[in-house]
Design an enzyme around this catalytic site. Sequence first.
Site, PDB file in Angstrom:
ATOM      1  CD  GLU A   1      -2.859  -1.207   0.269  1.00  0.00           C
ATOM      2  OE1 GLU A   1      -3.225  -0.025  -0.487  1.00  0.00           O
ATOM      3  OE2 GLU A   1      -3.649  -2.045  -0.076  1.00  0.00           O
TER       4      GLU A   1
ATOM      5  CB  CYS B   1      -6.489  -2.907   6.180  1.00  0.00           C
ATOM      6  SG  CYS B   1      -6.424  -4.679   6.659  1.00  0.00           S
TER       7      CYS B   1
ATOM      8  CG  HIS C   1      -4.547  -5.359   1.781  1.00  0.00           C
ATOM      9  ND1 HIS C   1      -4.740  -3.801   1.777  1.00  0.00           N
ATOM     10  CD2 HIS C   1      -5.351  -5.713   2.695  1.00  0.00           C
ATOM     11  CE1 HIS C   1      -5.598  -3.510   2.485  1.00  0.00           C
ATOM     12  NE2 HIS C   1      -5.984  -4.488   3.308  1.00  0.00           N
TER      13      HIS C   1
HETATM   14  N1  PCA Z   1      -8.304  -6.971   6.195  1.00  0.00           N
HETATM   15  C1  PCA Z   1      -9.207  -5.931   6.487  1.00  0.00           C
HETATM   16  C2  PCA Z   1      -9.245  -5.816   8.010  1.00  0.00           C
HETATM   17  C3  PCA Z   1      -8.675  -6.847   8.501  1.00  0.00           C
HETATM   18  C4  PCA Z   1      -8.125  -7.473   7.255  1.00  0.00           C
HETATM   19  O1  PCA Z   1      -7.184  -8.553   7.433  1.00  0.00           O
HETATM   20  C5  PCA Z   1      -9.197  -4.833   5.621  1.00  0.00           C
HETATM   21  O2  PCA Z   1      -8.741  -4.816   4.584  1.00  0.00           O
HETATM   22  O3  PCA Z   1      -9.616  -3.626   5.831  1.00  0.00           O
END
Ligand code: PCA
Length: 199
Positions: A78, A141, A165
């Site tokens: 990100e 997240c 992610h």
């Molecule tokens: N993914 C979610 C919240 C927790 C996770 O593992 C997200 O992308 O916000």
Amino acid sequence: MRVLVTGFEPFGEEKINPSWEAVKELPEEISKAEIVKHELPVSFKKVKEILPNLIDEVKPDIIILTGQAGGRTNITVERVAVNVMDSKKEDNDGYKPEDEPIYENAPAAYFATIPVKRIVKALRENKIPAMVSNTAGTYVCNTAMYVALHHIAVNNLNAKAGFIHVPYIPEQVLEKAQPSMSLEMIRKAIEIAVRESLL
Ligand code: PCA
């Protein structure tokens, strides 16, 4: 050097969260740096409480936060966290914010301070599908990434932070037409991200 690496607990329909499954299996040391692992709750409120305290306790040089992005095909590093909580699905505390700032009177966004592009390049060199992502969403997240970067900024901490992610792992998509990546590949990707951030 010390690196704080976090994953999330499961949320929604899922029984596991590949981010924490992978973080759990990281070695205790990477490039001579101590690895401190922590599982975060999928809760807007608790992340805001826990994460700043965790950073102050651990005093990491690098913070790599990870989470599941079901449906994404690649490891996504990100670039940016935005100051908003906006969700159609409840978090694990049953909270569903709409258009709410994470913090009042705080910057609209922060850029990741880990070397996003260099991590993506290193992952590809290791034959791991990877991309830069320009949005971590507006769910928990993104909040975790924003909270970490804001805490570093307002306290002038000497730490770099970013968010990765990860896709579903195969056992989560046995009956879904969704992409997945092996847990071992995800684990290796996080290890490479740590190593590149330490350079
Ligand atoms: N993914 C979610 C919240 C927790 C996770 O593992 C997200 O992308 O916000």
